[in-house]
Design a protein around this motif. Structure first.
Motif, PDB file in Angstrom:
ATOM      1  N   LYS A   1      -4.221 -10.552  -3.839  1.00 12.01           N
ATOM      2  CA  LYS A   1      -3.883  -9.186  -3.971  1.00 12.01           C
ATOM      3  C   LYS A   1      -3.897  -8.695  -2.605  1.00 12.01           C
ATOM      4  O   LYS A   1      -4.905  -8.680  -1.809  1.00 12.01           O
ATOM      5  CB  LYS A   1      -5.027  -8.592  -4.946  1.00 12.01           C
ATOM      6  N   GLU A   2      -2.629  -8.229  -2.294  1.00 15.51           N
ATOM      7  CA  GLU A   2      -2.371  -7.625  -0.848  1.00 15.51           C
ATOM      8  C   GLU A   2      -1.732  -6.442  -0.849  1.00 15.51           C
ATOM      9  O   GLU A   2      -0.977  -6.060  -1.733  1.00 15.51           O
ATOM     10  CB  GLU A   2      -1.859  -8.887  -0.031  1.00 15.51           C
ATOM     11  N   ASP A   4       0.920  -4.555   1.794  1.00 17.96           N
ATOM     12  CA  ASP A   4       2.084  -4.951   2.716  1.00 17.96           C
ATOM     13  C   ASP A   4       1.701  -4.289   4.006  1.00 17.96           C
ATOM     14  O   ASP A   4       1.594  -4.919   5.067  1.00 17.96           O
ATOM     15  CB  ASP A   4       3.572  -4.689   2.165  1.00 17.96           C
ATOM     16  N   GLU A  17       3.788  -0.410  -0.122  1.00 22.87           N
ATOM     17  CA  GLU A  17       4.539  -1.523  -1.044  1.00 22.87           C
ATOM     18  C   GLU A  17       5.820  -1.891  -0.573  1.00 22.87           C
ATOM     19  O   GLU A  17       6.552  -0.643  -0.702  1.00 22.87           O
ATOM     20  CB  GLU A  17       4.123  -1.575  -2.509  1.00 22.87           C
ATOM     21  N   ASN A  40      -3.060  -4.641  -9.064  1.00 27.03           N
ATOM     22  CA  ASN A  40      -3.526  -5.378  -7.968  1.00 27.03           C
ATOM     23  C   ASN A  40      -3.698  -4.577  -6.631  1.00 27.03           C
ATOM     24  O   ASN A  40      -4.508  -4.742  -5.891  1.00 27.03           O
ATOM     25  CB  ASN A  40      -2.234  -6.417  -7.782  1.00 27.03           C
ATOM     26  N   ALA A  44      -6.879  -4.099  -4.397  1.00 31.76           N
ATOM     27  CA  ALA A  44      -6.753  -4.341  -2.833  1.00 31.76           C
ATOM     28  C   ALA A  44      -7.461  -3.036  -2.113  1.00 31.76           C
ATOM     29  O   ALA A  44      -7.926  -3.026  -1.117  1.00 31.76           O
ATOM     30  CB  ALA A  44      -5.408  -4.825  -2.627  1.00 31.76           C
TER      31      ALA A  44
END
Length: 86
Positions: A1-2, A4, A17, A40, A44
């Motif tokens: 899970k990230e 950007d 995102e 997600n 995060a």
């Protein structure tokens, strides 16, 4: 899970995102953020705040990037793209 990109705007933490499209499309044709992706991103973001000990207002923005046939970029930012209360 990230996430950007993480930034700040006027005292608000902004989680970005980024969505990319090779061909320029109309704004309404850009991909939506699925419920799974939202969850997600929320997880995060929660981890980010826990790790850094922050308690600040935040929001989620979506950055749509596309390039036309001449590789000319087009960028659109949808601020406050979705609510963290899903």
């Amino acid at each position: 899970k990230e996430i950007d990109i993480i930034g700040m705007e006027e005292g608000v933490v902004v989680f970005y995102e980024v969505k990319f499209r090779k061909k320029k499309t109309h704004f309404f044709n850009y991909p939506v953020i699925t419920l799974k992706k939202k969850r997600n991103l929320l997880e995060a973001a929660d981890n980010f705040f826990k790790e850094h000990g922050y308690e600040m207002p935040f929001r989620f923005d979506v950055v749509y990037v596309s390039v036309d046939e001449n590789n000319k970029p087009s960028i659109k930012i949808l601020k406050d793209a979705f609510s963290p209360f899903i």
